[in-house]
Design a protein around this motif. Structure first.
Motif, PDB file in Angstrom:
ATOM      1  N   VAL A  90      -0.192   3.898 -13.054  1.00  0.00           N
ATOM      2  CA  VAL A  90       0.268   2.609 -12.527  1.00  0.00           C
ATOM      3  C   VAL A  90      -0.137   2.465 -11.061  1.00  0.00           C
ATOM      4  O   VAL A  90      -0.629   1.415 -10.638  1.00  0.00           O
ATOM      5  N   GLY A  91       0.037   3.522 -10.276  1.00  0.00           N
ATOM      6  CA  GLY A  91      -0.369   3.468  -8.873  1.00  0.00           C
ATOM      7  C   GLY A  91      -1.866   3.269  -8.709  1.00  0.00           C
ATOM      8  O   GLY A  91      -2.318   2.491  -7.865  1.00  0.00           O
ATOM      9  N   GLY A  92      -2.650   3.936  -9.536  1.00  0.00           N
ATOM     10  CA  GLY A  92      -4.108   3.786  -9.464  1.00  0.00           C
ATOM     11  C   GLY A  92      -4.574   2.412  -9.894  1.00  0.00           C
ATOM     12  O   GLY A  92      -5.485   1.836  -9.287  1.00  0.00           O
ATOM     13  N   MET A  93      -3.966   1.883 -10.942  1.00  0.00           N
ATOM     14  CA  MET A  93      -4.366   0.555 -11.411  1.00  0.00           C
ATOM     15  C   MET A  93      -3.986  -0.535 -10.412  1.00  0.00           C
ATOM     16  O   MET A  93      -4.726  -1.500 -10.238  1.00  0.00           O
ATOM     17  N   THR A  94      -2.843  -0.402  -9.766  1.00  0.00           N
ATOM     18  CA  THR A  94      -2.478  -1.405  -8.762  1.00  0.00           C
ATOM     19  C   THR A  94      -3.380  -1.289  -7.530  1.00  0.00           C
ATOM     20  O   THR A  94      -3.662  -2.298  -6.884  1.00  0.00           O
ATOM     21  N   SER A  95      -3.845  -0.088  -7.225  1.00  0.00           N
ATOM     22  CA  SER A  95      -4.797   0.061  -6.124  1.00  0.00           C
ATOM     23  C   SER A  95      -6.125  -0.599  -6.465  1.00  0.00           C
ATOM     24  O   SER A  95      -6.743  -1.256  -5.629  1.00  0.00           O
ATOM     25  N   ARG A  96      -6.560  -0.438  -7.699  1.00  0.00           N
ATOM     26  CA  ARG A  96      -7.800  -1.081  -8.131  1.00  0.00           C
ATOM     27  C   ARG A  96      -7.641  -2.597  -8.122  1.00  0.00           C
ATOM     28  O   ARG A  96      -8.557  -3.313  -7.737  1.00  0.00           O
ATOM     29  N   ALA A  97      -6.485  -3.081  -8.541  1.00  0.00           N
ATOM     30  CA  ALA A  97      -6.236  -4.523  -8.520  1.00  0.00           C
ATOM     31  C   ALA A  97      -6.259  -5.057  -7.093  1.00  0.00           C
ATOM     32  O   ALA A  97      -6.748  -6.161  -6.847  1.00  0.00           O
ATOM     33  N   ALA A  98      -5.758  -4.281  -6.147  1.00  0.00           N
ATOM     34  CA  ALA A  98      -5.777  -4.709  -4.749  1.00  0.00           C
ATOM     35  C   ALA A  98      -7.208  -4.766  -4.221  1.00  0.00           C
ATOM     36  O   ALA A  98      -7.554  -5.670  -3.456  1.00  0.00           O
ATOM     37  N   LEU A  99      -8.043  -3.814  -4.634  1.00  0.00           N
ATOM     38  CA  LEU A  99      -9.437  -3.835  -4.194  1.00  0.00           C
ATOM     39  C   LEU A  99     -10.191  -5.031  -4.754  1.00  0.00           C
ATOM     40  O   LEU A  99     -11.062  -5.594  -4.090  1.00  0.00           O
ATOM     41  N   LEU A 100      -9.853  -5.434  -5.983  1.00  0.00           N
ATOM     42  CA  LEU A 100     -10.529  -6.550  -6.622  1.00  0.00           C
ATOM     43  C   LEU A 100      -9.873  -7.892  -6.320  1.00  0.00           C
ATOM     44  O   LEU A 100     -10.269  -8.917  -6.872  1.00  0.00           O
ATOM     45  N   LYS A 101      -8.857  -7.880  -5.465  1.00  0.00           N
ATOM     46  CA  LYS A 101      -8.120  -9.086  -5.062  1.00  0.00           C
ATOM     47  C   LYS A 101      -7.449  -9.760  -6.262  1.00  0.00           C
ATOM     48  O   LYS A 101      -7.345 -10.979  -6.334  1.00  0.00           O
ATOM     49  N   ILE A 102      -6.989  -8.963  -7.225  1.00  0.00           N
ATOM     50  CA  ILE A 102      -6.238  -9.471  -8.362  1.00  0.00           C
ATOM     51  C   ILE A 102      -4.761  -9.430  -7.974  1.00  0.00           C
ATOM     52  O   ILE A 102      -4.301  -8.463  -7.395  1.00  0.00           O
ATOM     53  N   LYS A 103      -4.036 -10.474  -8.337  1.00  0.00           N
ATOM     54  CA  LYS A 103      -2.629 -10.563  -7.957  1.00  0.00           C
ATOM     55  C   LYS A 103      -1.758 -10.535  -9.218  1.00  0.00           C
ATOM     56  O   LYS A 103      -1.344 -11.577  -9.717  1.00  0.00           O
ATOM     57  N   PRO A 104      -1.455  -9.348  -9.742  1.00  0.00           N
ATOM     58  CA  PRO A 104      -0.685  -9.278 -10.981  1.00  0.00           C
ATOM     59  C   PRO A 104       0.783  -9.672 -10.828  1.00  0.00           C
ATOM     60  O   PRO A 104       1.421 -10.008 -11.811  1.00  0.00           O
ATOM     61  N   PHE A 105       1.316  -9.651  -9.639  1.00  0.00           N
ATOM     62  CA  PHE A 105       2.724  -9.976  -9.424  1.00  0.00           C
ATOM     63  C   PHE A 105       2.891 -11.317  -8.734  1.00  0.00           C
ATOM     64  O   PHE A 105       3.921 -11.603  -8.134  1.00  0.00           O
ATOM     65  N   SER A 123       0.818  -1.215   0.000  1.00  0.00           N
ATOM     66  CA  SER A 123       0.000   0.000   0.000  1.00  0.00           C
ATOM     67  C   SER A 123       0.851   1.264   0.000  1.00  0.00           C
ATOM     68  O   SER A 123       0.498   2.257  -0.651  1.00  0.00           O
ATOM     69  N   TRP A 124       2.000   1.234   0.682  1.00  0.00           N
ATOM     70  CA  TRP A 124       2.840   2.429   0.701  1.00  0.00           C
ATOM     71  C   TRP A 124       3.474   2.681  -0.664  1.00  0.00           C
ATOM     72  O   TRP A 124       3.689   3.829  -1.043  1.00  0.00           O
ATOM     73  N   VAL A 125       3.732   1.629  -1.431  1.00  0.00           N
ATOM     74  CA  VAL A 125       4.288   1.805  -2.775  1.00  0.00           C
ATOM     75  C   VAL A 125       3.224   2.381  -3.709  1.00  0.00           C
ATOM     76  O   VAL A 125       3.502   3.268  -4.514  1.00  0.00           O
ATOM     77  N   ARG A 126       1.993   1.879  -3.588  1.00  0.00           N
ATOM     78  CA  ARG A 126       0.893   2.408  -4.407  1.00  0.00           C
ATOM     79  C   ARG A 126       0.668   3.881  -4.117  1.00  0.00           C
ATOM     80  O   ARG A 126       0.520   4.696  -5.048  1.00  0.00           O
ATOM     81  N   LEU A 127       0.655   4.244  -2.852  1.00  0.00           N
ATOM     82  CA  LEU A 127       0.463   5.639  -2.477  1.00  0.00           C
ATOM     83  C   LEU A 127       1.619   6.507  -2.965  1.00  0.00           C
ATOM     84  O   LEU A 127       1.398   7.613  -3.482  1.00  0.00           O
ATOM     85  N   LEU A 128       2.831   5.993  -2.864  1.00  0.00           N
ATOM     86  CA  LEU A 128       4.000   6.729  -3.334  1.00  0.00           C
ATOM     87  C   LEU A 128       3.930   6.969  -4.846  1.00  0.00           C
ATOM     88  O   LEU A 128       4.245   8.068  -5.323  1.00  0.00           O
ATOM     89  N   LEU A 129       3.495   5.983  -5.610  1.00  0.00           N
ATOM     90  CA  LEU A 129       3.362   6.149  -7.050  1.00  0.00           C
ATOM     91  C   LEU A 129       2.311   7.207  -7.403  1.00  0.00           C
ATOM     92  O   LEU A 129       2.533   8.043  -8.291  1.00  0.00           O
ATOM     93  N   ILE A 130       1.192   7.189  -6.719  1.00  0.00           N
ATOM     94  CA  ILE A 130       0.135   8.160  -6.999  1.00  0.00           C
ATOM     95  C   ILE A 130       0.592   9.566  -6.646  1.00  0.00           C
ATOM     96  O   ILE A 130       0.418  10.513  -7.427  1.00  0.00           O
ATOM     97  N   VAL A 131       1.208   9.733  -5.488  1.00  0.00           N
ATOM     98  CA  VAL A 131       1.670  11.058  -5.056  1.00  0.00           C
ATOM     99  C   VAL A 131       2.789  11.568  -5.969  1.00  0.00           C
ATOM    100  O   VAL A 131       2.809  12.746  -6.337  1.00  0.00           O
ATOM    101  N   ALA A 132       3.689  10.681  -6.370  1.00  0.00           N
ATOM    102  CA  ALA A 132       4.775  11.089  -7.272  1.00  0.00           C
ATOM    103  C   ALA A 132       4.214  11.511  -8.621  1.00  0.00           C
ATOM    104  O   ALA A 132       4.679  12.496  -9.219  1.00  0.00           O
ATOM    105  N   GLY A 133       3.238  10.795  -9.124  1.00  0.00           N
ATOM    106  CA  GLY A 133       2.622  11.155 -10.393  1.00  0.00           C
ATOM    107  C   GLY A 133       1.922  12.501 -10.336  1.00  0.00           C
ATOM    108  O   GLY A 133       2.076  13.343 -11.236  1.00  0.00           O
ATOM    109  N   ILE A 134       1.185  12.735  -9.264  1.00  0.00           N
ATOM    110  CA  ILE A 134       0.512  14.031  -9.098  1.00  0.00           C
ATOM    111  C   ILE A 134       1.547  15.133  -8.922  1.00  0.00           C
ATOM    112  O   ILE A 134       1.400  16.234  -9.474  1.00  0.00           O
ATOM    113  N   GLY A 135       2.606  14.855  -8.190  1.00  0.00           N
ATOM    114  CA  GLY A 135       3.662  15.850  -7.982  1.00  0.00           C
ATOM    115  C   GLY A 135       4.334  16.266  -9.281  1.00  0.00           C
ATOM    116  O   GLY A 135       4.577  17.450  -9.519  1.00  0.00           O
ATOM    117  N   LEU A 136       4.635  15.292 -10.130  1.00  0.00           N
ATOM    118  CA  LEU A 136       5.245  15.618 -11.426  1.00  0.00           C
ATOM    119  C   LEU A 136       4.298  16.437 -12.300  1.00  0.00           C
ATOM    120  O   LEU A 136       4.722  17.367 -12.988  1.00  0.00           O
TER     121      LEU A 136
END
Length: 89
Positions: free
Chosen positions: A53-68, A13-26
């Motif tokens: 990427v951060g948003g899609m991985t968050s959605r995958a976590a909500l849907l219990k999809i395990k892409p990795f 979750s901290w990686v997903r949040l970091l990706l979203i915040v970094a994307g918004i920051g850029l």
């Protein structure tokens, strides 16, 4: 203590949040600061991609999809034909 980046087949979750915040920051840097247009376009598109990427991985976590996850190896082995069965056909 080892920091995990991938938990249960998805990004932590901290990686997903970091990706979203970094994307918004850029994107904010590209839109708000006075940078050359090609740099602003590059920052905006990169920020959008990172946030996506951060948003899609968050959605995958909500849907219990395990892409990795590595469960595809188990599925691939189930389709292998054994030597005995191949000789019969």
């Amino acid at each position: 203590m080892k920091i995990k980046r991938i938990e249960d087949g998805n990004l932590a979750s901290w990686v997903r949040l970091l990706l979203i915040v970094a994307g918004i920051g850029l994107a904010v840097v590209a839109l708000e600061f006075d940078v050359p247009s090609w740099v602003a376009k590059t920052l905006l598109l990169t920020g959008f991609g990172i946030g996506l990427v951060g948003g899609m991985t968050s959605r995958a976590a909500l849907l219990k999809i395990k892409p990795f996850d590595e469960s595809y190896k188990k599925a691939r082995k189930s389709y292998e034909v054994k030597d005995e069965e191949q000789d019969k056909s």
